[in-house]
Design a protein around this motif. Structure first.
Motif, PDB file in Angstrom:
ATOM      1  N   THR A 147       0.958  -1.235   0.011  1.00 34.66           N
ATOM      2  CA  THR A 147       0.023   0.081   0.056  1.00 34.66           C
ATOM      3  C   THR A 147       0.890   1.327   0.093  1.00 34.66           C
ATOM      4  O   THR A 147       0.213   2.430  -0.073  1.00 34.66           O
ATOM      5  CB  THR A 147      -0.772  -0.095   1.143  1.00 34.66           C
ATOM      6  N   TRP A 175       3.141   4.003  -1.576  1.00 33.30           N
ATOM      7  CA  TRP A 175       3.292   4.962  -2.739  1.00 33.30           C
ATOM      8  C   TRP A 175       4.675   4.737  -3.154  1.00 33.30           C
ATOM      9  O   TRP A 175       5.608   4.553  -2.890  1.00 33.30           O
ATOM     10  CB  TRP A 175       3.218   6.601  -2.567  1.00 33.30           C
ATOM     11  N   LYS A 182      -4.398   3.929  -6.885  1.00 34.76           N
ATOM     12  CA  LYS A 182      -4.377   5.386  -7.072  1.00 34.76           C
ATOM     13  C   LYS A 182      -3.241   5.632  -7.749  1.00 34.76           C
ATOM     14  O   LYS A 182      -2.220   5.250  -7.783  1.00 34.76           O
ATOM     15  CB  LYS A 182      -4.797   5.976  -5.701  1.00 34.76           C
ATOM     16  N   GLU A 194      -4.222  13.827  -6.689  1.00 32.65           N
ATOM     17  CA  GLU A 194      -4.554  12.535  -5.947  1.00 32.65           C
ATOM     18  C   GLU A 194      -5.906  12.196  -6.189  1.00 32.65           C
ATOM     19  O   GLU A 194      -6.726  13.027  -6.090  1.00 32.65           O
ATOM     20  CB  GLU A 194      -4.074  12.471  -4.618  1.00 32.65           C
ATOM     21  N   GLN A 242      -8.659   8.668  -6.592  1.00 32.91           N
ATOM     22  CA  GLN A 242      -8.920   7.051  -6.770  1.00 32.91           C
ATOM     23  C   GLN A 242      -9.343   7.103  -8.306  1.00 32.91           C
ATOM     24  O   GLN A 242     -10.503   7.313  -8.501  1.00 32.91           O
ATOM     25  CB  GLN A 242      -9.647   6.795  -5.731  1.00 32.91           C
ATOM     26  N   THR A 285     -11.316   1.763  -9.790  1.00 30.40           N
ATOM     27  CA  THR A 285     -12.039   0.984  -8.523  1.00 30.40           C
ATOM     28  C   THR A 285     -12.587  -0.198  -9.057  1.00 30.40           C
ATOM     29  O   THR A 285     -13.143  -0.330 -10.220  1.00 30.40           O
ATOM     30  CB  THR A 285     -12.907   1.759  -7.802  1.00 30.40           C
ATOM     31  N   GLN A 341      -0.240   3.652  -6.187  1.00 31.37           N
ATOM     32  CA  GLN A 341      -0.594   2.970  -4.989  1.00 31.37           C
ATOM     33  C   GLN A 341      -1.602   1.716  -5.094  1.00 31.37           C
ATOM     34  O   GLN A 341      -2.596   1.961  -5.673  1.00 31.37           O
ATOM     35  CB  GLN A 341      -0.693   3.872  -3.759  1.00 31.37           C
ATOM     36  N   GLU A 371      -4.130   0.665  -3.286  1.00 29.00           N
ATOM     37  CA  GLU A 371      -4.717   1.759  -1.949  1.00 29.00           C
ATOM     38  C   GLU A 371      -4.719   0.929  -0.595  1.00 29.00           C
ATOM     39  O   GLU A 371      -4.558   1.099   0.348  1.00 29.00           O
ATOM     40  CB  GLU A 371      -5.901   2.414  -2.346  1.00 29.00           C
ATOM     41  N   ASP A 372      -5.533  -0.189  -0.893  1.00 30.00           N
ATOM     42  CA  ASP A 372      -5.688  -1.163   0.373  1.00 30.00           C
ATOM     43  C   ASP A 372      -5.312  -2.471   0.311  1.00 30.00           C
ATOM     44  O   ASP A 372      -5.623  -3.344   1.499  1.00 30.00           O
ATOM     45  CB  ASP A 372      -7.209  -1.032   0.513  1.00 30.00           C
TER      46      ASP A 372
END
Length: 145
Positions: free
Chosen positions: A25, A27, A66, A78, A80, A83, A119, A121-122
């Protein structure tokens, strides 16, 4: 001094098609980077970036990759930008070109490092850049402020 506001003074372009596995996660740089030397100390740098990202093995709704554009130590944007979601016990994979832009206010004529950072993200999915056909790219235009 005689050029009207918005005039493009110069531009630069960089591309990278190397595969990048997004396993954490954190960057990380996408590998799309360039040095850009402004001609005017009072100009603006308009930066446009695109990455070709993929997601698969999605284990939760709302996972995402991201991206953000960085000039020197300033992050211009920045978002998202891709998805994916899990639906009815199936994991979906997707590949998409994500785009973003930002504006950097210049204050001198020294070379600037312009790059795209990404990144997972999760980390609830597998993700990568440039896994399939395509190149991630950045375009920088210097314009009269």
């Amino acid at each position: 001094a005689q050029l009207p506001s918005g005039t493009v003074v110069q531009y630069g372009f960089a591309t990278n098609g190397d595969y990048l596995n997004l396993t954490t996660t954190s960057w990380v740089t996408s590998g799309v980077t360039m040095e850009f030397t402004p001609k005017l100390s009072s100009s603006k740098l308009i930066c446009w970036g695109i990455v070709v990202s993929s997601m698969w093995n999605i284990s939760s709704r709302g996972t995402s990759v991201k991206m953000r554009i960085k000039v020197e130590d300033d992050y211009l944007s920045e978002a998202q930008t891709q998805t994916g979601g899990q639906h009815a016990d199936y994991t979906h994979g997707m590949t998409a070109a994500q785009t973003q832009f930002g504006i950097y206010t210049n204050s001198d004529t020294t070379a600037k490092t312009c790059e795209i950072w990404v990144q997972n993200e999760d980390n609830l999915c597998s993700a990568s850049l440039n896994q399939y056909t395509g190149y991630s790219q950045i375009l920088v235009m210097e314009v009269v402020a």
